[in-house]
Scaffold this motif. Structure first.
Motif: not given
Length: 222
Positions: A163-169, A186-191, A199-203
């Motif tokens: 959410a702070n703009g960092l990439t996975n890496r 992140m896959t778990n979070v989105m699910q 984008v939807e997850a952070v929103a």
């Protein structure tokens, strides 16, 4: 097998389309496989050429968003990246909800477009930064469950960094994890958030943080 990123370009303005094709044609690991000028041609190119990334305009003949939905369903390996002058949040929402992996404004520079294509080709989402800020703050399409977001401590930690703009890496480097592990979380979070992309997850979590004083974290392995 070629390691080149295959790109399709669909825009009803031939000069712009040819300019984009010329720019991408100079990139060593890109291959422009086909061009078109309407929504129906976008669907045909997707099915026939199977490009890794399909650039599509929003405003062109035909139902663009229906084409995005059809491509996302029929050819899920084809990543759709909108390249448009439209800064409309409704257009961006419609594209992302339809399955587009990115949304870029036509004022983008050549290097930025190349970065966007490479990002989307990897399965990640890319949105023009200024527009992304507006989308994240105003996203209202997907409601997070009011009883709480059942994330583990590690999942919450990672989504906060994203959410702070960092990439996975970048998240992986900061938290001392592998990039693959961050992608797994992140896959778990989105699910759990019923989100189709980052984008939807952070929103969703931003909206939740704004409307709740506390964060409900599920009990589980970090």
């Amino acid at each position: 097998m070629s390691d080149k990123i295959k790109v399709g370009i669909v825009d009803d303005h031939p000069l712009l389309r040819q300019g984009v094709a010329a720019t991408l044609g100079r990139v060593e690991d890109f291959e422009v496989v086909e061009q078109g000028g309407c929504a129906d041609e976008a669907r045909e190119i997707s099915a026939r050429c199977q490009p890794d990334v399909l650039l599509m305009d929003v405003n062109m003949p035909g139902d663009t968003f229906a084409a995005v939905r059809a491509i996302s369903k029929a050819q899920p390996k084809v990543k759709v990246l909108m390249l448009t002058v439209s800064e409309s949040e409704d257009d961006a929402y419609s594209a992302l909800e339809g399955g587009a992996q990115g949304y870029v404004l036509k004022g983008v520079s050549g290097p930025e477009l190349i970065q966007a294509i490479r990002t989307v080709a990897k399965g990640e989402t890319f949105i023009t930064p200024a527009l992304a800020t507006r989308l994240l703050s105003n996203f209202r399409k997907h409601q997070t469950e009011q009883r709480g977001v059942d994330l583990t401590h590690r999942e919450e930690q990672i989504i906060r960094e994203v959410a702070n703009g960092l990439t996975n890496r970048e998240v992986a480097a900061k938290l001392g994890l592998s990039e693959k592990t961050v992608k797994y979380y992140m896959t778990n979070v989105m699910q759990k958030l019923h989100a189709r992309n980052r984008v939807e997850a952070v929103a969703a979590v931003r909206r939740y943080w704004e409307s709740h004083k506390t964060w409900t974290v599920g009990i589980g392995a970090p």
